[in-house]
Motif scaffolding. Structure first.
Motif, short mmCIF file in Angstrom:
data_model
loop_
_atom_site.label_atom_id
_atom_site.label_comp_id
_atom_site.label_asym_id
_atom_site.label_seq_id
_atom_site.Cartn_x
_atom_site.Cartn_y
_atom_site.Cartn_z
N TYR A 133 3.70 -49.57 23.82
CA TYR A 133 4.64 -50.43 23.11
C TYR A 133 4.52 -50.20 21.60
O TYR A 133 3.45 -49.87 21.10
N HIS A 134 5.60 -50.42 20.89
CA HIS A 134 5.59 -50.42 19.42
C HIS A 134 5.38 -51.88 19.02
O HIS A 134 6.17 -52.75 19.39
N VAL A 135 4.33 -52.16 18.27
CA VAL A 135 3.97 -53.53 17.91
C VAL A 135 4.21 -53.74 16.42
O VAL A 135 3.78 -52.93 15.60
N VAL A 136 4.91 -54.84 16.09
CA VAL A 136 5.18 -55.19 14.70
C VAL A 136 4.83 -56.64 14.46
O VAL A 136 4.76 -57.45 15.38
N ASP A 137 4.61 -56.97 13.20
CA ASP A 137 4.38 -58.36 12.80
C ASP A 137 5.69 -59.13 12.94
O ASP A 137 6.77 -58.59 12.73
N ILE A 138 5.59 -60.40 13.26
CA ILE A 138 6.78 -61.22 13.49
C ILE A 138 7.66 -61.29 12.24
O ILE A 138 8.88 -61.39 12.33
N TYR A 139 7.05 -61.19 11.05
CA TYR A 139 7.84 -61.21 9.82
C TYR A 139 8.53 -59.88 9.55
O TYR A 139 9.62 -59.85 9.02
N GLU A 140 7.89 -58.79 9.92
CA GLU A 140 8.51 -57.47 9.80
C GLU A 140 9.75 -57.40 10.70
O GLU A 140 10.74 -56.76 10.37
N ALA A 141 9.71 -58.08 11.82
CA ALA A 141 10.82 -58.07 12.77
C ALA A 141 12.06 -58.75 12.22
O ALA A 141 13.16 -58.56 12.73
N LYS A 142 11.90 -59.55 11.16
CA LYS A 142 13.04 -60.26 10.57
C LYS A 142 13.85 -59.40 9.61
O LYS A 142 14.90 -59.82 9.15
N ARG A 143 13.36 -58.21 9.31
CA ARG A 143 14.07 -57.36 8.36
C ARG A 143 15.43 -56.97 8.92
O ARG A 143 15.58 -56.74 10.12
N PRO A 144 16.43 -56.85 8.06
CA PRO A 144 17.76 -56.43 8.51
C PRO A 144 17.69 -55.09 9.24
O PRO A 144 17.00 -54.17 8.82
N GLY A 145 18.38 -55.02 10.36
CA GLY A 145 18.43 -53.79 11.14
C GLY A 145 17.30 -53.63 12.12
O GLY A 145 17.30 -52.68 12.90
N SER A 146 16.33 -54.54 12.11
CA SER A 146 15.22 -54.44 13.05
C SER A 146 15.69 -54.81 14.45
O SER A 146 16.45 -55.75 14.62
N LYS A 147 15.24 -54.06 15.43
CA LYS A 147 15.53 -54.37 16.83
C LYS A 147 14.21 -54.65 17.52
O LYS A 147 13.31 -53.83 17.51
N VAL A 148 14.10 -55.82 18.08
CA VAL A 148 12.88 -56.24 18.76
C VAL A 148 13.24 -56.63 20.18
O VAL A 148 14.22 -57.31 20.42
N ASP A 149 12.42 -56.18 21.13
CA ASP A 149 12.65 -56.49 22.54
C ASP A 149 11.99 -57.80 22.96
O ASP A 149 12.44 -58.43 23.92
#
Length: 105
Positions: free
Chosen positions: A23-39
Motif C-alpha cells: 500500500y502507499h501510505v500518506v499522512d491524513i493531512y497530506e491526503a487533503k492536498r488538491p488532486g490527492s486520491k485516497v482509497d
C-alpha cells in the motif's frame, strides 16, 4: 497501481504493515492536498479533519439533478474506518476486506 491509505498520526505500526503489503501510505493531512486520491482513511476516535469538506472525494452529490461537485477522478468515495480499539492486525485485515484488495504476497 497500489491503493493509497491516509493515516492519522501515531499509527507507525499500521503504516509499516501496510507498506509491507504494497500500500502507499500518506499522512491524513497530506491526503487533503488538491488532486490527492485516497482509497481509505484510518483514524481513531472522532477526528474532525478527516471529514473536512475540502477533501474532494468527500464532497456531496445532488443525485436529484445528477450534479456532482466532485471531479470524475474522485467518483468513488474512500473507505472511512474508525479503528479505535482494534489491534494493528485487525485494522489491516478489516481494511483489506473493506477495500476488496488481496495481499500480493
Amino acid at each position: 497501481m497500489p491503493k493509497t491509505v491516509a493515516l492519522q498520526s501515531g499509527m507507525s505500526e499500521i503504516a509499516s504493515m501496510l507498506r509491507d503489503k504494497g500500500y502507499h501510505v500518506v499522512d491524513i493531512y497530506e491526503a487533503k492536498r488538491p488532486g490527492s486520491k485516497v482509497d481509505a482513511y484510518l483514524y481513531t476516535s472522532y477526528h474532525p479533519d478527516a471529514f473536512n469538506s475540502s477533501l474532494g472525494a468527500l464532497e456531496y452529490a445532488d443525485v436529484t439533478v445528477g450534479y456532482t461537485s466532485m471531479s470524475y477522478d474522485h467518483h468513488i468515495s474512500p473507505v472511512m474506518m474508525n479503528i479505535t480499539g482494534m489491534s494493528p492486525q485487525q485494522a489491516v485485515s478489516t481494511l483489506e476486506h473493506r477495500l476488496g484488495y488481496k495481499d500480493r504476497h
